[in-house]
Motif scaffolding. Structure first.
Motif, PDB file in Angstrom:
ATOM      1  N   TYR A 111     -19.704 -70.728  -7.990  1.00 54.74           N
ATOM      2  CA  TYR A 111     -21.103 -70.302  -7.874  1.00 54.74           C
ATOM      3  C   TYR A 111     -21.399 -69.546  -6.589  1.00 54.74           C
ATOM      4  CZ  TYR A 111     -21.193 -73.849 -11.461  1.00 54.74           C
ATOM      5  OH  TYR A 111     -20.925 -74.588 -12.579  1.00 54.74           O
ATOM      6  N   ARG A 112     -20.422 -69.383  -5.750  1.00 54.58           N
ATOM      7  CA  ARG A 112     -20.648 -68.764  -4.441  1.00 54.58           C
ATOM      8  C   ARG A 112     -21.170 -67.338  -4.575  1.00 54.58           C
ATOM      9  NH1 ARG A 112     -15.836 -69.934  -1.780  1.00 54.58           N
ATOM     10  NH2 ARG A 112     -16.741 -71.937  -1.298  1.00 54.58           N
ATOM     11  N   GLN A 113     -20.604 -66.560  -5.475  1.00 57.25           N
ATOM     12  CA  GLN A 113     -21.033 -65.170  -5.647  1.00 57.25           C
ATOM     13  C   GLN A 113     -22.465 -65.106  -6.193  1.00 57.25           C
ATOM     14  OE1 GLN A 113     -18.502 -62.907  -8.198  1.00 57.25           O
ATOM     15  NE2 GLN A 113     -19.461 -60.963  -7.689  1.00 57.25           N
ATOM     16  N   GLU A 114     -22.779 -65.965  -7.151  1.00 58.07           N
ATOM     17  CA  GLU A 114     -24.126 -65.966  -7.713  1.00 58.07           C
ATOM     18  C   GLU A 114     -25.160 -66.414  -6.679  1.00 58.07           C
ATOM     19  OE1 GLU A 114     -26.551 -66.935 -11.642  1.00 58.07           O
ATOM     20  OE2 GLU A 114     -24.377 -66.803 -11.617  1.00 58.07           O
ATOM     21  N   LEU A 115     -24.824 -67.399  -5.875  1.00 55.65           N
ATOM     22  CA  LEU A 115     -25.742 -67.843  -4.825  1.00 55.65           C
ATOM     23  C   LEU A 115     -25.958 -66.754  -3.784  1.00 55.65           C
ATOM     24  CD1 LEU A 115     -24.524 -71.522  -4.344  1.00 55.65           C
ATOM     25  CD2 LEU A 115     -26.660 -70.768  -5.378  1.00 55.65           C
ATOM     26  N   ALA A 116     -24.909 -66.045  -3.434  1.00 51.50           N
ATOM     27  CA  ALA A 116     -25.046 -64.942  -2.475  1.00 51.50           C
ATOM     28  C   ALA A 116     -25.920 -63.834  -3.045  1.00 51.50           C
ATOM     29  CB  ALA A 116     -23.665 -64.398  -2.109  1.00 51.50           C
ATOM     30  N   ARG A 117     -25.770 -63.542  -4.342  1.00 54.67           N
ATOM     31  CA  ARG A 117     -26.594 -62.519  -4.986  1.00 54.67           C
ATOM     32  C   ARG A 117     -28.068 -62.947  -5.010  1.00 54.67           C
ATOM     33  NH1 ARG A 117     -24.521 -62.482  -9.982  1.00 54.67           N
ATOM     34  NH2 ARG A 117     -22.776 -61.211  -9.302  1.00 54.67           N
ATOM     35  N   GLU A 118     -28.324 -64.212  -5.296  1.00 61.04           N
ATOM     36  CA  GLU A 118     -29.703 -64.707  -5.324  1.00 61.04           C
ATOM     37  C   GLU A 118     -30.325 -64.662  -3.929  1.00 61.04           C
ATOM     38  OE1 GLU A 118     -33.210 -65.930  -6.807  1.00 61.04           O
ATOM     39  OE2 GLU A 118     -31.430 -65.409  -7.975  1.00 61.04           O
ATOM     40  N   LYS A 119     -29.550 -65.008  -2.909  1.00 65.13           N
ATOM     41  CA  LYS A 119     -30.058 -64.931  -1.539  1.00 65.13           C
ATOM     42  C   LYS A 119     -30.382 -63.493  -1.165  1.00 65.13           C
ATOM     43  CE  LYS A 119     -28.958 -65.991   3.257  1.00 65.13           C
ATOM     44  NZ  LYS A 119     -29.712 -64.873   3.705  1.00 65.13           N
ATOM     45  N   ARG A 120     -29.514 -62.573  -1.560  1.00 60.32           N
ATOM     46  CA  ARG A 120     -29.758 -61.163  -1.278  1.00 60.32           C
ATOM     47  C   ARG A 120     -31.023 -60.667  -1.977  1.00 60.32           C
ATOM     48  NH1 ARG A 120     -25.179 -58.935  -3.208  1.00 60.32           N
ATOM     49  NH2 ARG A 120     -26.209 -58.470  -5.172  1.00 60.32           N
ATOM     50  N   ASP A 121     -31.244 -61.101  -3.226  1.00 63.65           N
ATOM     51  CA  ASP A 121     -32.449 -60.707  -3.954  1.00 63.65           C
ATOM     52  C   ASP A 121     -33.709 -61.260  -3.292  1.00 63.65           C
ATOM     53  OD1 ASP A 121     -30.877 -59.371  -5.748  1.00 63.65           O
ATOM     54  OD2 ASP A 121     -31.026 -60.894  -7.337  1.00 63.65           O
ATOM     55  N   GLN A 122     -33.650 -62.499  -2.842  1.00 69.32           N
ATOM     56  CA  GLN A 122     -34.803 -63.090  -2.154  1.00 69.32           C
ATOM     57  C   GLN A 122     -35.069 -62.384  -0.824  1.00 69.32           C
ATOM     58  OE1 GLN A 122     -34.191 -67.291  -1.841  1.00 69.32           O
ATOM     59  NE2 GLN A 122     -34.567 -67.635  -4.012  1.00 69.32           N
ATOM     60  N   ASP A 123     -34.007 -62.051  -0.104  1.00 65.78           N
ATOM     61  CA  ASP A 123     -34.181 -61.317   1.151  1.00 65.78           C
ATOM     62  C   ASP A 123     -34.786 -59.939   0.904  1.00 65.78           C
ATOM     63  OD1 ASP A 123     -33.157 -63.452   2.545  1.00 65.78           O
ATOM     64  OD2 ASP A 123     -31.159 -62.568   2.805  1.00 65.78           O
ATOM     65  N   ASP A 124     -34.356 -59.280  -0.170  1.00 68.26           N
ATOM     66  CA  ASP A 124     -34.915 -57.968  -0.501  1.00 68.26           C
ATOM     67  C   ASP A 124     -36.403 -58.067  -0.834  1.00 68.26           C
ATOM     68  OD1 ASP A 124     -32.447 -56.865  -0.114  1.00 68.26           O
ATOM     69  OD2 ASP A 124     -31.966 -56.666  -2.253  1.00 68.26           O
ATOM     70  N   LEU A 125     -36.787 -59.080  -1.580  1.00 68.21           N
ATOM     71  CA  LEU A 125     -38.187 -59.270  -1.919  1.00 68.21           C
ATOM     72  C   LEU A 125     -39.011 -59.541  -0.667  1.00 68.21           C
ATOM     73  CD1 LEU A 125     -40.455 -59.569  -3.990  1.00 68.21           C
ATOM     74  CD2 LEU A 125     -39.814 -61.984  -4.173  1.00 68.21           C
ATOM     75  N   PHE A 126     -38.495 -60.380   0.203  1.00 68.51           N
ATOM     76  CA  PHE A 126     -39.203 -60.662   1.454  1.00 68.51           C
ATOM     77  C   PHE A 126     -39.365 -59.396   2.291  1.00 68.51           C
ATOM     78  CE2 PHE A 126     -39.091 -61.923   5.947  1.00 68.51           C
ATOM     79  CZ  PHE A 126     -40.270 -62.645   6.000  1.00 68.51           C
ATOM     80  N   MET A 127     -38.297 -58.610   2.391  1.00 70.32           N
ATOM     81  CA  MET A 127     -38.359 -57.360   3.147  1.00 70.32           C
ATOM     82  C   MET A 127     -39.384 -56.405   2.548  1.00 70.32           C
ATOM     83  SD  MET A 127     -37.073 -55.786   5.769  1.00 70.32           S
ATOM     84  CE  MET A 127     -35.479 -56.494   6.083  1.00 70.32           C
ATOM     85  N   LEU A 128     -39.440 -56.328   1.221  1.00 71.72           N
ATOM     86  CA  LEU A 128     -40.412 -55.471   0.551  1.00 71.72           C
ATOM     87  C   LEU A 128     -41.834 -55.917   0.867  1.00 71.72           C
ATOM     88  CD1 LEU A 128     -41.046 -53.216  -1.535  1.00 71.72           C
ATOM     89  CD2 LEU A 128     -40.993 -55.030  -3.261  1.00 71.72           C
ATOM     90  N   LEU A 129     -42.096 -57.223   0.817  1.00 70.83           N
ATOM     91  CA  LEU A 129     -43.433 -57.730   1.098  1.00 70.83           C
ATOM     92  C   LEU A 129     -43.832 -57.483   2.551  1.00 70.83           C
ATOM     93  CD1 LEU A 129     -43.400 -61.065  -0.908  1.00 70.83           C
ATOM     94  CD2 LEU A 129     -44.623 -58.963  -1.462  1.00 70.83           C
ATOM     95  N   VAL A 130     -42.906 -57.718   3.473  1.00 74.67           N
ATOM     96  CA  VAL A 130     -43.208 -57.492   4.890  1.00 74.67           C
ATOM     97  C   VAL A 130     -43.436 -56.012   5.159  1.00 74.67           C
ATOM     98  CG1 VAL A 130     -42.237 -57.627   7.219  1.00 74.67           C
ATOM     99  CG2 VAL A 130     -42.041 -59.569   5.676  1.00 74.67           C
TER     100      VAL A 130
END
Length: 90
Positions: free
Chosen positions: A25-44
């Motif tokens: 699950y390491r790759q999927e967790l890393a992808r989910e973290k990247r997606d959440q970081d992208d969303l946060f960056m977009l909102l900021v």
């Protein structure tokens, strides 16, 4: 004759079990973290550029649902009184 270090063997076994269960699950967790970081960056970034957040309109509907839990939340966060002037629960 060498003595067996049980603590070291237990820690190694514990590490191997953790790797066995988390590696797929390491790759999927890393992808989910990247997606959440992208969303946060977009909102900021959109807030910095003056673009209003469309989600804030829809969160107004949730206020009655979270109002009951707000008092316990701000006490868990270490605030004796409500941090918001609009919500007086104490």
């Amino acid at each position: 004759m060498q003595s067996i270090n049980w603590v070291q063997m237990y820690r190694q076994f514990q590490y191997l079990l953790k790797e066995f269960y988390t590696a797929p699950y390491r790759q999927e967790l890393a992808r989910e973290k990247r997606d959440q970081d992208d969303l946060f960056m977009l909102l900021v970034f959109s807030e910095m550029m003056g673009v209003p957040n469309p989600v804030s309109f829809y969160t107004l509907e949730l206020l009655p649902l979270i109002y009951e839990d707000f008092h316990q939340w701000h006490q868990r966060m270490g605030m004796d009184q409500s941090p918001l002037e609009q919500i007086r629960c104490c």
